[in-house]
Each structure stands twice: as C-alpha cells, then as structure tokens.
Motif scaffolding. Structure first.
Motif, short mmCIF file in Angstrom:
data_model
loop_
_atom_site.label_atom_id
_atom_site.label_comp_id
_atom_site.label_asym_id
_atom_site.label_seq_id
_atom_site.Cartn_x
_atom_site.Cartn_y
_atom_site.Cartn_z
N VAL A 44 0.88 -1.17 0.00
CA VAL A 44 0.00 0.00 0.00
C VAL A 44 0.91 1.22 0.00
CG1 VAL A 44 -1.86 1.21 1.17
CG2 VAL A 44 -1.72 -1.29 1.32
N MET A 45 1.08 1.84 -1.15
CA MET A 45 2.04 2.93 -1.33
C MET A 45 3.44 2.43 -0.92
SD MET A 45 -0.29 6.19 -0.13
CE MET A 45 0.87 7.41 -0.73
N GLU A 46 4.07 3.02 0.08
CA GLU A 46 5.42 2.61 0.46
C GLU A 46 5.42 1.63 1.63
OE1 GLU A 46 7.97 3.37 -1.44
OE2 GLU A 46 6.49 4.41 -2.67
N THR A 47 4.25 1.11 1.99
CA THR A 47 4.12 0.22 3.14
C THR A 47 3.71 -1.18 2.71
OG1 THR A 47 3.45 2.08 4.56
CG2 THR A 47 2.90 -0.13 5.34
N ARG A 48 4.24 -2.19 3.39
CA ARG A 48 3.78 -3.56 3.19
C ARG A 48 3.05 -3.99 4.45
NH1 ARG A 48 8.85 -3.40 0.54
NH2 ARG A 48 8.64 -3.93 -1.66
#
Length: 321
Positions: free
Chosen positions: A148-152
């Motif tokens: 999710v964007m720059e997050t896992r």
C-alpha cells in the motif's frame, strides 16, 4: 508478461492483465485444459467495461464468475475522481494525463455472456494495494497484506461474494510482519496458510503461518523449508490438505534477478490418512526394489493409479540416477 492474474473455471484457465515491455494491460485470455489442443484465445467482451490496465492483482472464482480485486496500474485523468478512495496515485510515476497507482476496485467477469461489471460494495473496503495474496473458502473471499504505497501490510479482509460486503478481520493474536508477493491458501473450512513474501526491509521470507477465520488467530507453523525463502511464487491446495508451492524467486528481484526457482515445496498441514501413508511408502520403496515393482500392477485399479502417481513424485532426478 509478469504480474498477471490466473484462475481455473470449469477446466478453462483464464489469464488477465499483467505487465510487459509496454506497461500494464487489461486483456483477458483463456485456454481450455481439457480438450487436448491447449489453444490460447483472446477474449473480447460483449458488454460492460473491463478494469483499467493493471498487474499484481488477485481474483476469486465463485458462482461461475471471476471476481478481481486490486492491483497496480494506470488510469487517464478523465477516469480519476478526486472524491473516490478507490485509487491512490503513485506520485513518483505519472506522464501527462496518465497516472499510475494502486486500487481496491472489485470487478466481475462472467464467461457465460462475456460481460464485465463493477458491483457496488458495502462495508469498509481494504486500502488500495497490489502484490497482496488472496484465497477463498465457500462464499467468502480473503485478501492478506500487499503493498500500500510505500508500506507492506499483513492486514486481512473478507469479502462476502454474495452480498459484496467487506469485513476486516482484526487478529486476536500476534500477526505476521507486513509483506508483499506472498501466497495464501485454504487448508480447511476455516483455516488459511500464508507462506513467504517480501518484508518491509525487502528481505525474502520463508515463514509460514495459519490464520483461523473463526477465532481470527494467527499461528506460526514449523516446516522443513526455512532455508528456502520465496516471493512472487504460486501456491495451491493439494491432496489431503497439502499446500504445494512452486516457482518464484529467492532474491529481492528488483535488485537481483538470479534467484528464480523451479522446485516444488509440499507443506503437510495435517496428519495424513493411512491410505496416503501406504501410497507414499510403496512409491518410495519401489524405486530400488524390482520385486515390489512387479507387484504394483496387481493392485486394485484405483489404488494402482494412486501409487503410480506417487511414484512419479518420488522418481529420482537424472543427476541422482
């Protein structure tokens, strides 16, 4: 193509989307696995609008239809709605009036009338994402984690495939670390098996977890493949609640592209029945015992077929012959 989404319905394999040298697509192809010709066909829809071009999405098969979720792809400016939460623009990737990003859309393809539809969903939908994992049990479709964007993440959501209502399943125990490019497989009427993936620190992982959809509890699983990390692999249920993992990579493929794998990992998720234990024992033993091999044709037809199948699995590789 990479990042395509595949599923099997009534003996026909469907492949949607994916990415090639020209970017993401929204084309749909099929191949009949039962007629012996294995001929690819490009499917031209008759009604409705297909999803926008995307890759790293997932799907479920239910009630004769294919239900697609999420992915990363592009939309033109005229298709973006500033009020909608279905698409998050990737601010690092855009060109003119074309924008790339993550979505949480649900699209349905009906092979009977070659139609696309986008049903209204209810409840709180998961955040837009790609490279997540999905599985289904009965009339429930599950997704877990993804980018999710720059997050896992490692959150898990359930979509009722009859009412199209979303529910987030908040864990009642410690959850796995966030990840993408992992797999999720059903192993019973209430349990899902998660394996591998890429962590937030971009490390390939080899841990396995079981999620109980009733108690919402995660339990880490001991298995013999701790030295075989995998990401972007495939997984499917096998006989006797096994999970079979194939392919993928053991490297962070965006930096190193030398770790492609072609071995199959078989995870035993519950004790085998006596019949399976006997089949395995015969199949392993017969390789070095000519007298036992001559007796296999004397077995009842159904058992004989099962033993021959297991013999193929245990057949020694050429380098060991």
């Amino acid at each position: 193509m990479s990042g395509s989404c595949g599923c099997c319905l009534n003996g026909v394999l469907f492949i949607f989307g994916g990415c090639d040298d020209n970017g993401q697509t929204n084309e749909l192809y099929s191949v009949d696995l039962t007629d012996g010709t294995f001929t690819w066909k490009k499917i031209i829809h008759v009604s409705g609008a297909p999803p926008s071009p995307r890759d790293k999405l997932s799907c479920w098969v239910y009630d004769g239809k294919i239900i697609y979720f999420g992915g990363y792809g592009h939309k033109v400016l005229s298709d973006l709605d500033s009020r909608s939460r279905n698409f998050i623009v990737d601010e690092t990737s855009w060109a003119g009036e074309v924008f790339w990003g993550w979505n949480n859309e649900v699209h349905v393809f009906d092979p009977k009338d070659l139609s696309w539809s986008q049903p209204q969903t209810f409840g709180r939908a998961p955040a837009p994402r790609a490279a997540h994992a999905s599985a289904s049990i009965g009339s429930k479709g599950y997704i877990c984690g993804g980018r999710v964007m720059e997050t896992r993440t490692s959150d898990i959501h359930c979509l009722d495939l009859e009412t199209y209502t979303w529910t987030e399943l908040v864990p009642s125990s410690t959850a796995p670390v966030g990840r993408s490019w992992h797999s999720l497989s059903p192993v019973s009427d209430s349990r899902l098996f998660l394996f591998g993936g890429l962590s937030m620190e971009c490390n390939p992982m080899s841990d396995g977890w079981v999620f109980d959809t009733g108690s919402r509890k995660w339990t880490e699983v001991e298995h013999p493949f701790k030295n075989k990390p995998r990401l972007w692999h495939t997984a499917c249920p096998g006989r006797d609640s096994d999970v079979i993992v194939f392919g993928g990579s053991c490297d962070y493929i965006l930096l190193v592209d030398t770790g492609h794998c072609n071995d199959a990992l078989v995870f035993q998720m519950q004790p085998y029945p006596l019949s399976r234990i006997c089949e395995d024992y015969i199949a392993r033993t017969v390789q070095g015992c000519d007298s036992l091999r001559t007796q296999v044709p004397l077995l009842p037809a159904k058992l004989q077929s099962a033993v021959y199948t297991r013999m193929c699995f245990y057949r020694p590789s050429k380098k060991h012959q």
